[in-house]
Motif scaffolding. Structure first.
Motif, PDB file in Angstrom:
ATOM      1  N   ARG A  88      16.164  20.787  49.651  1.00 34.95           N
ATOM      2  CA  ARG A  88      15.435  20.828  48.157  1.00 34.95           C
ATOM      3  C   ARG A  88      14.832  19.569  47.797  1.00 34.95           C
ATOM      4  O   ARG A  88      13.820  19.417  47.200  1.00 34.95           O
ATOM      5  CB  ARG A  88      16.765  21.052  47.361  1.00 34.95           C
ATOM      6  N   HIS A  89      15.419  18.401  48.305  1.00 35.29           N
ATOM      7  CA  HIS A  89      14.880  16.924  48.235  1.00 35.29           C
ATOM      8  C   HIS A  89      13.182  16.907  48.587  1.00 35.29           C
ATOM      9  O   HIS A  89      12.630  15.964  48.023  1.00 35.29           O
ATOM     10  CB  HIS A  89      15.884  15.865  49.013  1.00 35.29           C
ATOM     11  N   THR A  90      12.879  17.759  49.515  1.00 36.00           N
ATOM     12  CA  THR A  90      11.522  17.527  49.965  1.00 36.00           C
ATOM     13  C   THR A  90      10.505  18.313  49.067  1.00 36.00           C
ATOM     14  O   THR A  90       9.385  17.800  48.916  1.00 36.00           O
ATOM     15  CB  THR A  90      11.340  18.426  51.219  1.00 36.00           C
ATOM     16  N   ARG A  92      10.122  17.793  45.804  1.00 35.28           N
ATOM     17  CA  ARG A  92       9.677  16.919  44.610  1.00 35.28           C
ATOM     18  C   ARG A  92       8.354  16.234  45.037  1.00 35.28           C
ATOM     19  O   ARG A  92       7.513  15.969  43.995  1.00 35.28           O
ATOM     20  CB  ARG A  92      10.897  15.863  44.430  1.00 35.28           C
ATOM     21  N   HIS A 119      15.838  16.724  38.585  1.00 32.42           N
ATOM     22  CA  HIS A 119      15.997  15.344  39.025  1.00 32.42           C
ATOM     23  C   HIS A 119      17.552  15.229  39.014  1.00 32.42           C
ATOM     24  O   HIS A 119      18.138  14.396  40.073  1.00 32.42           O
ATOM     25  CB  HIS A 119      15.666  14.028  38.274  1.00 32.42           C
ATOM     26  N   GLY A 122      17.744  18.316  42.239  1.00 37.32           N
ATOM     27  CA  GLY A 122      16.750  17.969  43.022  1.00 37.32           C
ATOM     28  C   GLY A 122      16.281  19.363  43.639  1.00 37.32           C
ATOM     29  O   GLY A 122      15.207  19.201  44.429  1.00 37.32           O
ATOM     30  N   HIS A 123      16.468  20.287  42.568  1.00 27.84           N
ATOM     31  CA  HIS A 123      15.442  21.566  42.892  1.00 27.84           C
ATOM     32  C   HIS A 123      14.118  21.302  42.259  1.00 27.84           C
ATOM     33  O   HIS A 123      13.899  20.752  41.188  1.00 27.84           O
ATOM     34  CB  HIS A 123      16.202  22.866  42.536  1.00 27.84           C
ATOM     35  N   TRP A 175       7.062   7.976  44.777  1.00 31.17           N
ATOM     36  CA  TRP A 175       7.039   9.000  45.457  1.00 31.17           C
ATOM     37  C   TRP A 175       6.138   9.369  46.646  1.00 31.17           C
ATOM     38  O   TRP A 175       6.199  10.047  47.607  1.00 31.17           O
ATOM     39  CB  TRP A 175       6.960  10.193  44.521  1.00 31.17           C
TER      40      TRP A 175
END
Length: 357
Positions: A88-90, A92, A119, A122-123, A175
């Protein structure tokens, strides 16, 4: 124009499931900031492709008709599966690209009508127009991709790179921080060796079929890119499977999860070595590199000199070779083709020459 550190939350909350994303209530709230007054009254689901990310096509109906400027056929992307939740973190980074850079860069890509990240969890989720209904064709390593098409996709990369070349707002955006080193943290020699010792890696030339040396070569690339100048915004994963041909037959880039700040060659060396057959790449790579440099110069960039550019190409080849060396969750036939192409390019360019055995 400044780039926000990350995409800011907006109502509604990012959906936790595909069913929630496809609900009229959620879609109404999600699309309202872009299309005030919209009320989605019906959703007809279409095909769903679920690998790491889940991509789902759907058709909407709206009270009073679909608003002008919005396609009734859309495409939702999120990390809804059990496997996807681990990554999921990817999402963002892709959200931030669509919110802050897609239009500014001028690169040919999907048109996003919603992109947001939670945030806390993380989704993330992205909704774009479904270009399949506009005649687009998505590609993979089995697709025919010609040097002429490669010249056009390199022109698109030149547009992307020129838009952020040395831009201080790119340099301060959190980011977009370089993160090549993160690709060595949880995967590396073991996964590469698993591929190289199986039929997946059978097409990799023996002189570069060495997991330890590939890992060491990639560490050298990471070290070399840490303070590399000039830097810009790079896509980060420019293989043929992250391209589609639009209705006019022109290439466009998708899947921006690896977007980050870095030197241009990470995209260009990887791209030339992965989109073309070995024979086409050997025959045209110098002309294609010159074409890319010419397009940079035409965009007002002080393009690298030839010797510097030719040397940089090999670092981009290592980048792509490493990423596919650690890949385990893709169709083995696709991985095998890309490892053969990238591995042969690595051998041709003697990428291990400066790496200890």
């Amino acid at each position: 124009m400044s780039l926000e550190q990350s995409a800011e939350r907006s109502a509604p909350s990012v959906p936790e499931t595909l069913d929630e994303l496809l609900s009229p209530t959620w879609l109404t709230a999600a699309l309202a900031p872009r299309f005030p007054g919209i009320r989605v009254t019906g959703v007809r689901p279409g095909p769903v492709v679920s690998r790491v990310a889940t991509n789902a096509s759907f058709h909407i109906e709206c009270e009073g008709g679909v608003p002008e400027g919005l396609s009734p056929t859309l495409w939702g992307k999120g990390y809804f599966s059990e496997v996807g939740r681990q990554f999921r973190h990817t999402g963002r980074f892709e959200v931030s690209f669509y919110r802050h850079l897609a239009a500014r860069s001028g690169v040919r890509t999907l048109t996003s009508v919603y992109a947001d990240v939670d945030h806390e969890t993380g989704h993330s989720a992205v909704i774009t127009e479904d270009v399949l209904h506009q005649g687009a064709v998505f590609l993979d390593a089995a697709s025919e991709y010609t040097p002429d098409l490669a010249a056009e996709s390199l022109a698109q990369l030149a547009a992307l790179h020129a838009s952020g070349w040395g831009d201080p707002t790119v340099g301060t955006a959190e980011w977009l921080a370089p993160r090549l080193v993160s690709y060595t943290g949880h995967r590396g020699v073991r996964e590469i060796r698993q591929n190289f010792e199986s039929t997946v890696g059978a097409g990799v030339p023996v002189e570069v079929r060495n997991a330890d040396r590939l890992f060491a070569a990639y560490e050298d690339v990471i070290t070399g890119t840490a303070d590399a100048e000039p830097w810009t915004v790079v896509h980060g994963d420019t293989h043929v499977g992250n391209l589609y041909l639009d209705g006019a037959g022109q290439p466009a880039f998708v899947d921006w999860q690896l977007v980050q700040r870095g030197p241009w060659y990470l995209d260009v060396g990887y791209h030339i070595a992965s989109v073309l057959t070995v024979e086409d790449r050997r025959r045209t790579e110098k002309d294609l590199l010159r074409h890319y440099l010419d397009r940079l110069a035409a965009a007002g960039v002080d393009a690298p000199k030839w010797d510097e550019a030719w040397d940089g190409l090999r670092h981009g080849i290592v980048h792509g070779f490493y990423l596919w060396g650690i890949t385990l969750k893709v169709d083995p036939a696709i991985t095998a083709t890309l490892l053969e192409r990238l591995g042969t390019a690595a051998a041709d360019h003697e990428v291990f020459a400066a790496t200890p055995r």
